[in-house]
Design an enzyme around this catalytic site. Structure first.
Site, PDB file in Angstrom:
ATOM      1  N   ASP A 316      22.984  -3.200  14.565  1.00 38.23           N
ATOM      2  CA  ASP A 316      21.835  -3.253  15.462  1.00 38.23           C
ATOM      3  C   ASP A 316      21.297  -4.684  15.437  1.00 38.23           C
ATOM      4  O   ASP A 316      21.561  -5.423  14.491  1.00 38.23           O
ATOM      5  CB  ASP A 316      20.770  -2.266  14.968  1.00 38.23           C
ATOM      6  CG  ASP A 316      19.685  -2.038  16.003  1.00 38.23           C
ATOM      7  OD1 ASP A 316      19.866  -2.481  17.143  1.00 38.23           O
ATOM      8  OD2 ASP A 316      18.663  -1.426  15.653  1.00 38.23           O
ATOM      9  N   ASP A 557      18.615   0.629  10.667  1.00 38.41           N
ATOM     10  CA  ASP A 557      17.402   0.748   9.865  1.00 38.41           C
ATOM     11  C   ASP A 557      16.331   1.577  10.551  1.00 38.41           C
ATOM     12  O   ASP A 557      15.262   1.787   9.996  1.00 38.41           O
ATOM     13  CB  ASP A 557      16.835  -0.638   9.547  1.00 38.41           C
ATOM     14  CG  ASP A 557      16.314  -1.361  10.784  1.00 38.41           C
ATOM     15  OD1 ASP A 557      16.660  -0.930  11.906  1.00 38.41           O
ATOM     16  OD2 ASP A 557      15.563  -2.345  10.623  1.00 38.41           O
ATOM     17  N   ASP A 561      18.870   5.112  14.957  1.00 42.16           N
ATOM     18  CA  ASP A 561      20.238   4.892  14.475  1.00 42.16           C
ATOM     19  C   ASP A 561      20.826   6.115  13.781  1.00 42.16           C
ATOM     20  O   ASP A 561      21.998   6.126  13.423  1.00 42.16           O
ATOM     21  CB  ASP A 561      20.263   3.719  13.478  1.00 42.16           C
ATOM     22  CG  ASP A 561      19.823   2.416  14.106  1.00 42.16           C
ATOM     23  OD1 ASP A 561      20.202   2.169  15.260  1.00 42.16           O
ATOM     24  OD2 ASP A 561      19.089   1.658  13.442  1.00 42.16           O
TER      25      ASP A 561
END
Length: 807
Positions: A316, A557, A561
């Protein structure tokens, strides 16, 4: 369910339920009473095995039972010196237990230090406690990113909840007072006081965990599955071969009962890879300990191996490439001919300040907006809609107007072209761009349907993590492809990815244009950066990469996700992010330092490569022993070796070297399949052993050489081949390898010359010595040409696999 868990369920029934005020919570007496009655949020399983399970799993094995039977048989015939292998087995078992217990101690301490925490209200104060210290009827305070620790009911406030951990669906559900919350789900936005209704084994997540325990234990890595298959095959073969050897020796060749037992035991222990599984377990345990000391928490041991095989790493932007904190770089009005720019900008700042003040601080974006826009007019909101990762906007309704802020594509939709020039200009500079506008519809928390008049553009930025560029360069040099999957503007993400040194970062796509799974399947090979990705699309991208035969690691995080982390072959979370992401990930970077990823991958490669090459040492002995045993049965020959001689050879050509080689650094990339690689490395030496020893047996029989001379000569030949294959596997030679080779050769010679009686080594005749010399000379060319053939076959298999993967 264990007995203590059953007791917990039973005893909770007797608790007098209370309904405390959300701002007051339980008092200390009520908390103590619930702990005494076991009505607390006890975990139903540990992340590590118990000490009892570790001892039992190391002691109570199939092969240990076989060794015990063999030991009993040798005791019956009083062949005590041939029981040396039992000492090695006991030592191996003790080493395995001690190392696993040490690893458990380190991991348990780390897990306790970084256990999930929850804000709880007690006696009018808010405390942060371990999730396990919560009790029935506790009032907890939930905010964005928190995982719900036990089943609860909303008492005050409103939160948006994602139950994907439980249902697999990423839809967000608004929870108002009176609504139920399931443990294991997580808060996306909002803030609420909630009362715990079911804790510990009674909670929904705990019941699912209990049901899933068996299936979790069944999940194994490729290496462990391969070792299990190898051990299963050998475990099945040793029984009929052992029985056949004894019958042929005792009943057909009419050898004494004692000698028949001894020769049968020698053949059987040669076919058992006694230290192989132990070696793998110890290497894994030590690896977990090393990672723990680097602030890396392992939730699932198999991820150590999986990391070594990863060829695609999905990351990400926020929290991985960039720091998690966000700041407002600046803002610009969308003039569109509506008056003086300075006046419009001042008015825009006031509207943004009123907007930010009306919303809760439930995500990083809102925290940044509230820090930058504080020139409020005192307006009071009549309705709010907090940010959602699905709709990608926040909204506030005032008496005179309704405003929204969010991703340009989701806010402006078909009118995006009105301000596309401004957006592209700032996106090219690497900023995350938000559009602020007046909404002509009614706020309902769902996708916008009405028109939005654009008022201004807000530019946000995240600083790139220190060391990110070196980390991505490292992966590129080792053929690990990087895919950036983000919810932000693809152009913005592309600029940041390029700045971070990610290869092919200019190949980006807006995921909102990928309408079907087929679109995603085609896009995963074509693009590097994916922007405007929804949580369900992140999951779909990971699945598409896996469908292309990639081994996928996913870092994340945030709560958005979670779905992708669950589907990845190896999931990695940053501890600074969402608690829910940390709980679902197989591996957690406790200091959230992405620059540690290379060392984590190297640890995985060290484990797999070293176990692979040392496993081949064990398999050499298994191949040779099995072929020689079958050869002896078919030709009605006595087995030419004794158990002590097998132990001598194993100790210095396999056992001691394997532990040295298994623990040293190894940075080579993983190629091929574990079992295929092990077998093809071992086959040349195993066949060489068999050819020279069986040839020596036939010639010695023809020249009437006695069995004692033959046993000694076979031991010498096996030692020579053993050291040759050890030399080959130890390349490239360094001072550690040279020292190891010298020590094991000297140890072998010491056993041959100074402990000859114990290891049944006798002086050999001139005739036998000449035959031994001839066959010893033959070992080198036989091993060399068989190795060339095996290497060619292995390369052909690798190329074939590569072509299949491309398809």
């Amino acid at each position: 369910m264990d007995e203590s868990t059953k007791n917990q369920v039973t005893r909770q029934i007797n608790i007098e339920r209370v309904n405390p005020h959300p701002y007051q919570g339980l008092n200390q007496e009520q908390v103590k009473a619930r702990f005494h009655a076991n009505a607390y949020n006890k975990k139903v399983e540990s992340a590590t095995k118990s000490a009892k399970d570790i001892v039992v799993s190391n002691v109570c094995t199939y092969f240990n039972a076989v060794f015990l039977i063999l030991g009993v048989l040798l005791a019956i015939v009083q062949a005590y010196k041939n029981m040396l292998f039992l000492g090695v087995i006991i030592a191996n078992t003790l080493i395995g237990i001690v190392q696993e217990l040490r690893s458990k101690k380190v991991l348990d301490r780390l897990a306790m230090t970084h256990a999930p925490h929850t804000n709880v209200v007690r006696e009018g104060n808010i405390y942060t406690v371990d999730a396990e210290k919560l009790v029935l009827d506790d009032i907890i305070l939930l905010e964005a990113g928190a995982q719900i620790p036990a089943d609860a009911i909303v008492v005050e406030g409103t939160i948006s909840v994602n139950e994907s951990l439980l249902t697999g669906e990423s839809d967000e559900i608004i929870k108002n007072p009176g609504d139920e919350l399931m443990s294991g789900s997580f808060v996306v936005s909002g803030k609420a006081y909630c009362r715990l209704e079911k804790v510990g084994a009674d909670s929904y997540m705990s019941k699912l965990t209990i049901q899933a325990t068996k299936s979790k234990k069944g999940e194994q890595s490729e290496m462990i599955r391969a070792l299990n298959r190898l051990i299963l095959v050998m475990g099945i073969l040793i029984i009929p071969i052992g029985v056949a050897l004894f019958v042929q020796s005792y009943f057909i060749n009419e050898v004494s009962f004692e000698d028949s037992i001894v020769s049968m035991v020698a053949a059987v222990i040669g076919m058992i890879p006694e230290g192989l599984y132990l070696l793998a377990s110890v290497a894994m345990a030590l690896s977990a300990m090393r990672l723990a000391k680097r602030e890396v928490m392992i939730h699932d041991m198999k991820c150590i191996e999986t990391l070594a095989r990863v060829d695609v790493l999905c990351v990400d932007k926020t929290g991985t490439i960039t720091e998690p904190g966000m700041q407002v770089y600046g803002f610009e009005p969308c003039l569109l001919g509506d008056g003086d720019e300075e006046m419009v900008k001042a008015d825009l700042k006031t509207k943004l300040s009123d907007f930010a003040a009306a919303l809760p601080t439930d995500n990083e974006t809102m925290r940044a907006l509230q820090a930058s826009f504080q020139s409020t007019s005192g307006k009071r909101a009549t309705n709010i809609s907090t940010f959602s990762s699905e709709t990608k906007y926040s909204g506030v309704a005032f008496a005179d107007a309704t405003y929204v802020i969010g991703a340009p594509e989701f806010v402006m939709r078909e009118d995006l072209k009105l301000i596309s020039g401004q957006i592209e200009e700032f996106s090219k500079q690497g900023f995350r761009v938000l559009v602020f506008g007046e909404y002509k519809g009614e706020l309902d928390g769902k996708k916008l349907t009405g028109k939005v008049k654009p008022l201004g553009i807000v530019m946000l930025s995240n600083p790139i993590r220190s060391g990110a560029k070196d980390t991505f360069t490292y992966f590129a040099e080792r053929d690990v492809e990087i895919k950036v999957i983000s919810g932000d503007n693809p152009l913005t993400v592309s600029v940041i990815a390029k700045e971070a040194g990610i290869a092919n970062a200019e190949r980006y796509v807006d995921a909102s244009t990928l309408k079907s799974n087929d679109d995603i399947l085609q896009a995963v090979d074509r693009y590097t950066v994916f922007g405007r990705v929804t949580p369900s699309q992140k999951k779909a991208l990971v699945l598409a990469l896996k469908a292309k035969k990639h081994t996928v690691a996913m870092t994340g995080d945030g709560v958005n996700d979670i779905l992708a982390l669950k589907e990845a072959d190896c999931s990695i979370a940053m501890a600074s992010g969402s608690e829910a992401a940390s709980n679902v990930a197989q591996l957690v970077l406790l200091d959230s330092d992405f620059a540690k990823m290379p060392s984590v991958v190297m640890e995985g490669r060290r484990v797999v490569n070293n176990i692979e090459r040392t496993a081949s040492l064990y398999v050499v002995k298994n191949i040779f022993s099995m072929l020689l045993a079958i050869f002896s049965v078919l030709l009605l020959l006595d087995y030419p070796l004794e158990p002590t001689q097998i132990s001598l050879i194993s100790m210095f050509t396999i056992g001691a070297p394997s532990f040295v080689l298994s623990l040293e650094p190894n940075k080579n990339s993983i190629r091929g399949h574990f079992l295929t690689n092990v077998f093809l490395k071992a086959l040349p030496a195993g066949v060489t052993d068999f050819l020279v020893v069986s040839g020596l047996v036939l010639f010695c029989r023809e020249f009437d050489v006695d069995l004692e001379c033959l046993s000694t000569s076979c031991t010498v030949l096996l030692g020579i081949v053993g050291f040759m294959i050890l030399y080959k596997i130890s390349k490239p030679m360094n001072w550690i390898h040279i020292t190891m080779m010298v020590v094991v050769i000297l140890g072998f010679l010491y056993g041959m010359f100074f402990m000859s009686d114990f290891f049944s080594i006798t002086a050999i005749t001139k005739q036998c010595a000449m035959l031994t010399f001839v066959f010893a000379v033959m070992t080198e060319p036989i091993l060399r040409y068989l190795s060339l053939a095996a290497d060619s076959l292995n390369e052909w298999i690798l190329q074939k696999d590569k072509k299949l993967k491309k398809r």
